[in-house]
Design an enzyme around this catalytic site. Structure first.
Site, PDB file in Angstrom:
ATOM      1  N   CYS A  79      -4.039   7.540   1.076  1.00  0.00           N
ATOM      2  CA  CYS A  79      -5.136   8.455   1.384  1.00  0.00           C
ATOM      3  C   CYS A  79      -6.474   8.016   0.785  1.00  0.00           C
ATOM      4  O   CYS A  79      -7.529   8.431   1.242  1.00  0.00           O
ATOM      5  CB  CYS A  79      -4.784   9.874   0.925  1.00  0.00           C
ATOM      6  N   TYR A  80      -6.405   7.188  -0.232  1.00  0.00           N
ATOM      7  CA  TYR A  80      -7.633   6.683  -0.877  1.00  0.00           C
ATOM      8  C   TYR A  80      -7.546   5.161  -0.996  1.00  0.00           C
ATOM      9  O   TYR A  80      -7.248   4.631  -2.071  1.00  0.00           O
ATOM     10  CB  TYR A  80      -7.795   7.297  -2.270  1.00  0.00           C
TER      11      TYR A  80
END
Lengths: 403, 133
Positions: free
Chosen positions: A143-144
């Site tokens: 997600c990052y």
């Protein structure tokens, strides 16, 4: 959190209420005095008349307050990043929070170990409108994904930039001197050998908590002047220690209460947010705080009438590298501010460290803001406790720590 | 008349009894405010008291023997915008050039009293003091 107790002020018939004072202020009829003006007024007119006629007294302090800092939300990069380590102008910022939230502490130093430049200076630069270089690294997740960024940020680029200080505005503070044969470099400044000087760090009679010794009006939710802008008291400050010895009028004779404050860095000015360097100690943030004290009744008037000759502290010998240092002398703030104190028969020059002229300026600004309606007095939503005591850090076993 | 001078010596001039000569030959009162010497020579800050003619002769003597002489005007400068008037400097200043005005509680800097010892430089938390010599 706090035990029910009989608080100061409850025995008094409340001559004025917050609503009453606020209404007068909004009608432009409130009588507002700075702490200095109020003390002179009480001297000539007496406490009774002062309680009747004066509505608000403005207090202030400006000094090095190490437990200060600021938190930021940087906004998200594209692709986004979970920051694991971050540096603002080379000063490490804590990032063990959500992806792009950081906390920068005033005493955090740059990694070159020169002990000159710290978080406090970065905060001052931001308040001054400067851009700050942000470097950050992350470990990369689904997600990052971003692992590294090198960019600039300023108050104009960030979502939130908030001063959040966990201990400010000490109610009284220790004074320092040095009986050894070598110069000491401390957070109390340069201490010359053989009692060559003494330093103290409190605004004395105009300092907020010394004018409200039992925290009747300064509490959680109090709106305050903070760093030139506005903020609030959010909690008792760390090392809150109201149980110390007091004078018959209730003024603590040792470091006692502290407050935790919060406020938007936007709106603050570098005049009241100053990066400081104490040689061979490190950095600290010079913070200006001002608190309006409502004169609800005669007891509050009598508290705010306190003068430097009625406020006492002790000068400790900083040459003893111990938690509990020997006391060299008990002195009043009138003695300290005269420029010389007597320590064991020696005339020792003094330095305040806390800027009295800036503290006075704060009381003037706050008075003006209340009078022009731009600063509104608030009633605390919860009072600060009177039942805290100071604990110490010992080397102890697991079970012992749970006792 | 009192005048402050900064003297710069080469190693040879460091061996001459110049203070003695200024006093004995030129009738000047010499107060050594600061002196440093190292492998490339020396530096001295002196305050000279005497009449105008004797002072002039004394300075000429120093120049003749190869001592660099320049009047001392400003040894330490305060940045007034940076100073917070905290007063950390006042109790360590050996000449009382820095003091707190009892009325305004602001720090006063009397440059005439300053001997540029530099003690205040690293004692100033906002770093408002700068040494110029």
């Amino acid at each position: 959190m706090t035990k029910p107790r009989k608080a100061h002020g409850e025995k008094n018939r409340q001559a004025k209420t917050y609503d009453h004072i606020r209404k007068k202020a909004s009608d432009g009829d409130a009588v507002v005095m700075t702490a200095m003006e109020f003390k002179r007024f009480v001297e000539s007119e007496g406490v009774g008349k002062a309680a009747e006629e004066v509505d608000i007294v403005t207090t202030g302090t400006f000094g090095a307050m190490c437990s200060s800092g600021a938190y930021f939300n940087l906004g998200h990069s594209d692709p986004p990043m979970k920051i694991q380590r971050a540096w603002m102008d080379g000063i490490p910022a804590y990032s063990g929070l959500a992806a792009v939230d950081l906390y920068l502490g005033a005493t955090e130093l740059d990694e070159s170990n020169n002990m000159l430049h710290g978080g406090a200076h970065v905060i001052e630069d931001l308040v001054n409108g400067k851009a700050v270089r942000l470097k950050a690294t992350g470990y990369g997740t689904d997600c990052y994904p971003l692992k590294e960024i090198d960019t600039y940020v300023s108050l104009k680029t960030m979502n939130q930039a908030v001063m959040m200080n966990i201990r400010n505005a000490y109610q009284n503070y220790a004074a320092a001197a040095n009986s050894s044969t070598k110069t000491l470099y401390t957070y109390m400044g340069k201490l010359l050998p053989e009692l060559g000087n003494a330093t103290y760090s409190n605004a004395g009679e105009i300092s907020p908590l010394l004018n409200d010794p039992y925290y009747r009006t300064i509490g959680i939710g109090s709106r305050v002047f903070l760093g030139g802008g506005e903020g609030f008291v959010v909690w008792e400050g760390t090392q809150f220690n109201p149980g110390v010895a007091r004078t018959p009028k209730g003024v603590p004779k040792r470091p006692a209460a502290t407050v935790s404050v919060i406020g938007d860095l936007n709106g603050m000015t570098a005049e009241f947010v100053k990066g400081l360097t104490f040689t061979r100690y490190g950095t600290s943030l010079g913070v200006g705080i001002g608190v309006p004290i409502p004169i609800l009744d005669e007891e509050m008037a009598s508290f705010c009438a306190v003068t430097d000759d009625k406020i006492f502290t002790a000068i400790f010998d900083y040459s003893h590298q111990k938690r509990s240092r020997p006391i060299l002398a008990e002195v009043s703030y009138a003695d300290l501010s005269s420029g010389k104190v007597d320590i064991k028969g020696k005339e020792v020059p003094t330095s305040p460290l806390s800027s009295i002229s800036k503290a006075r300026e704060i009381t003037e600004i706050l008075k003006k803001r209340i009078l022009d309606g731009s600063f509104e007095l608030t009633e605390p939503v919860q009072r600060l406790p009177l039942d805290r005591s100071l604990r110490t850090l010992e080397v102890r076993g697991e079970k012992e720590a749970m006792k | 008349m009192k005048t402050k001078y900064i003297l710069n010596f080469n190693p040879e001039a460091s061996n001459l009894p110049i203070t003695h000569n200024l006093i004995a030959e030129y009738g000047l009162l010499v107060n050594i405010l600061r002196a440093e010497i190292d492998e490339v020579g020396g530096k001295m800050l002196i305050e000279v008291s005497g009449d105008e003619a004797s002072t002039k002769n004394g300075v000429e003597y120093l120049e003749k023997i190869g001592v660099g002489v320049r009047p001392f005007k400003e040894g330490v400068r305060r940045n007034d915008e940076t100073c917070t008037h905290c007063g950390a400097c006042v109790s360590i200043c050996p000449t009382d050039a820095l003091s707190i005005d009892p009325e305004t509680r602001k720090v006063k800097f009397d440059e005439d009293k300053c001997v540029a010892c530099g003690v205040c430089i690293d004692a100033c938390p906002p770093r408002a003091m700068e040494i110029l010599i």
